[in-house]
Design a protein around this motif. Structure first.
Motif, mmCIF file in Angstrom:
data_model
loop_
_atom_site.group_PDB
_atom_site.id
_atom_site.type_symbol
_atom_site.label_atom_id
_atom_site.label_comp_id
_atom_site.label_asym_id
_atom_site.label_seq_id
_atom_site.Cartn_x
_atom_site.Cartn_y
_atom_site.Cartn_z
ATOM 1 N N PHE A 256 8.676 2.302 -6.595
ATOM 2 C CA PHE A 256 8.076 3.539 -6.082
ATOM 3 C C PHE A 256 7.646 4.466 -7.215
ATOM 4 N N LEU A 257 8.500 4.625 -8.231
ATOM 5 C CA LEU A 257 8.176 5.512 -9.346
ATOM 6 C C LEU A 257 7.016 4.962 -10.170
ATOM 7 N N GLY A 258 7.082 3.686 -10.514
ATOM 8 C CA GLY A 258 6.046 3.097 -11.354
ATOM 9 C C GLY A 258 4.693 3.050 -10.675
ATOM 10 N N LEU A 259 4.652 2.545 -9.436
ATOM 11 C CA LEU A 259 3.377 2.420 -8.732
ATOM 12 C C LEU A 259 2.847 3.766 -8.266
ATOM 13 N N GLY A 260 3.745 4.675 -7.881
ATOM 14 C CA GLY A 260 3.305 6.002 -7.474
ATOM 15 C C GLY A 260 2.616 6.740 -8.599
ATOM 16 N N HIS A 261 3.174 6.650 -9.797
ATOM 17 C CA HIS A 261 2.572 7.296 -10.971
ATOM 18 C C HIS A 261 1.248 6.624 -11.336
ATOM 19 N N PHE A 262 1.247 5.292 -11.319
ATOM 20 C CA PHE A 262 0.036 4.537 -11.665
ATOM 21 C C PHE A 262 -1.128 4.912 -10.757
ATOM 22 N N ALA A 263 -0.843 5.037 -9.456
ATOM 23 C CA ALA A 263 -1.910 5.316 -8.485
ATOM 24 C C ALA A 263 -2.545 6.683 -8.691
ATOM 25 N N GLU A 264 -1.846 7.588 -9.365
ATOM 26 C CA GLU A 264 -2.376 8.937 -9.550
ATOM 27 C C GLU A 264 -2.901 9.185 -10.963
ATOM 28 N N GLY A 266 -5.555 9.518 -13.858
ATOM 29 C CA GLY A 266 -6.913 10.033 -13.768
ATOM 30 C C GLY A 266 -7.967 8.952 -13.710
ATOM 31 N N TRP A 267 -7.853 7.933 -14.558
ATOM 32 C CA TRP A 267 -8.874 6.890 -14.590
ATOM 33 C C TRP A 267 -8.861 6.051 -13.310
ATOM 34 N N VAL A 268 -7.688 5.930 -12.678
ATOM 35 C CA VAL A 268 -7.615 5.209 -11.407
ATOM 36 C C VAL A 268 -8.345 6.003 -10.323
ATOM 37 N N GLN A 269 -8.118 7.305 -10.288
ATOM 38 C CA GLN A 269 -8.789 8.147 -9.303
ATOM 39 C C GLN A 269 -10.305 8.173 -9.520
ATOM 40 N N ARG A 270 -10.739 8.206 -10.800
ATOM 41 C CA ARG A 270 -12.181 8.193 -11.080
ATOM 42 C C ARG A 270 -12.812 6.869 -10.660
ATOM 43 N N ALA A 271 -12.092 5.776 -10.857
ATOM 44 C CA ALA A 271 -12.602 4.465 -10.448
ATOM 45 C C ALA A 271 -12.769 4.403 -8.930
ATOM 46 N N LEU A 272 -11.819 4.997 -8.214
ATOM 47 C CA LEU A 272 -11.911 5.017 -6.757
ATOM 48 C C LEU A 272 -13.101 5.835 -6.283
ATOM 49 N N ALA A 273 -13.327 6.946 -6.945
ATOM 50 C CA ALA A 273 -14.433 7.820 -6.542
ATOM 51 C C ALA A 273 -15.783 7.132 -6.700
ATOM 52 N N SER A 274 -15.842 6.125 -7.583
ATOM 53 C CA SER A 274 -17.112 5.434 -7.831
ATOM 54 C C SER A 274 -17.361 4.285 -6.857
ATOM 55 N N ILE A 275 -16.371 3.959 -6.019
ATOM 56 C CA ILE A 275 -16.505 2.846 -5.072
ATOM 57 C C ILE A 275 -17.097 3.364 -3.763
ATOM 58 N N ASN A 276 -18.046 2.630 -3.218
ATOM 59 C CA ASN A 276 -18.699 3.017 -1.967
ATOM 60 C C ASN A 276 -17.856 2.551 -0.775
ATOM 61 N N LEU A 277 -16.872 3.368 -0.395
ATOM 62 C CA LEU A 277 -16.001 3.001 0.715
ATOM 63 C C LEU A 277 -16.633 3.264 2.066
ATOM 64 N N GLU A 278 -17.864 3.799 2.072
ATOM 65 C CA GLU A 278 -18.606 3.931 3.330
ATOM 66 C C GLU A 278 -18.989 2.562 3.885
ATOM 67 N N ASN A 279 -19.113 1.581 2.981
ATOM 68 C CA ASN A 279 -19.435 0.213 3.401
ATOM 69 C C ASN A 279 -18.180 -0.434 3.986
#
Length: 370
Positions: A256-264, A266-279
């Motif tokens: 929980f600690l390792g994956l929770g931190h990883f998911a937040e 900055g570069w992970v969040q920026r990568a997500l923002a670039s994905i077209n999840l509307e598709n």
């Protein structure tokens, strides 16, 4: 060397995720509140409470007694496999996937100890079954509970939306059970039956504790429920507490600690923002792939704020529970409870191909019905 250090040396997942959590804490320090949020204390408390109850039930001899009674009535290995798999899936809808495994895997081990039931094969099928069964219910697993609360859908409407995905998954699990379980009859090893009587007082205490713990979890009081369990067991059944798998609890805390931190990051969040999840296909694939890397509960948290269709995300992350063991925490619980040699290898040999078959079928059925 102390025995606990030797045991710790075999805990590869615990060491891996503890190192990940420590490294991330050093290179990307966050406020204490973030670590408290990532730790998911209610989930850990719920696991602890369930572990105490089930260990008490096993110590009482009730599981062994139930195992002997069951195989006296079911004579076919395939029939026994279908019964156990179906019961696991059904329980996961109403008691959550982890509770289902904590009940059925010990029963499976007890049956295997007195018969020719292929234990690890059955446990793998049960792990697949809880992932399938818990998909249908808003309270079947943590990601569904989160998404149900987020969408505010009526209970039955949530189930109606998830029904096609559940149907595909459950039919595939049943077909696999019929194909993979041996054809023969159940052979009872009478000499291995534990003849010790059931401890009625311990069985009653443990069953009542299990019921109370499930109720407390359903009402979001898991921490209080676990604390209330510790007192009677410490006073009356202290040996049960000593036999709890505390390293399993530590492993989940590290995950929980390792994956929770990883998911937040900055570069992970920026990568997500670039994905077209509307598709729809992109959202579906992203939910499955993220689950394979960081497990389906963190994947849900990670993608929810970017996903335009929360219920499509629900389907994706539930499908993502198949595949690698980390895809669903239920897989890790099943492996840990079974404690069978090469158990993880067998799970992956079955679960990864299962995902490759299940994922496109579920997507096609959902698109066809949608």
């Amino acid at each position: 060397m102390p025995s606990w250090i030797k045991r710790l040396g075999h805990e590869r997942l615990l060491i891996l995720f503890a190192l990940l959590a420590i490294v991330l804490a050093i290179v990307d320090p966050r406020p204490l509140t973030s670590y408290q949020r990532w730790l998911q204390l209610p989930t850990l408390a719920g696991l602890l409470g369930l572990m105490i109850c089930i260990q008490g039930i096993r110590d009482s001899g009730l599981v062994q007694h139930a195992a002997a009674a069951l195989i006296e009535r079911v004579h076919s290995l395939r029939g026994l496999g279908v019964l156990l798999v179906s019961a696991t899936a059904l329980l996961s809808m109403v008691l959550t996937n982890d509770v289902s495994l904590f009940l059925l895997v010990p029963l499976t081990l007890a049956i295997g100890s007195i018969s020719n039931l292929p234990v690890m094969r059955t446990v793998v099928l049960e792990a697949l079954a809880v992932n399938a069964g818990s998909t249908l219910s808003p309270i079947g697993n943590p990601q569904n509970l989160l998404l149900w609360q987020y969408t505010h859908l009526p209970f039955l409407e949530f189930m109606r939306t998830m029904l096609p995905a559940f149907g595909v998954m459950f039919v595939l699990v049943l077909l696999l059970t019929l194909v993979w379980m041996p054809r023969g009859r159940v052979i009872l090893h009478a000499e291995d039956i534990d003849g010790h009587p059931v401890s009625n007082s311990q069985a009653i205490l443990s069953v009542l504790a299990l019921v109370s713990m499930v109720v407390m979890m359903e009402h979001n009081h898991a921490v209080l429920g676990a604390l209330l369990l510790l007192v009677p067991f410490a006073l009356l059944e202290s040996g049960t507490l000593r036999r709890i798998d505390w390293l399993l609890l530590a492993t989940f805390a590290a995950i929980f600690l390792g994956l929770g931190h990883f998911a937040e990051l900055g570069w992970v969040q920026r990568a997500l923002a670039s994905i077209n999840l509307e598709n729809p296909l992109t959202l579906y694939a992203s939910g499955i792939l993220a689950s394979q890397v960081i497990s389906n509960v963190p994947a849900t948290v990670l993608l929810l704020r970017h996903a335009p269709d929360p219920m499509a995300l629900a389907v994706a992350v539930n499908v993502g529970g198949f595949g690698v063991a980390i895809g669903s925490l239920a897989n890790l619980i099943a492996l840990r409870l079974a404690k069978q040699p090469k158990g993880a290898r067998l799970l992956h040999l079955v679960s990864i191909p299962f995902l490759l078959v299940c994922a496109p079928l579920v997507y096609l059925v959902m698109r066809w019905l949608g």
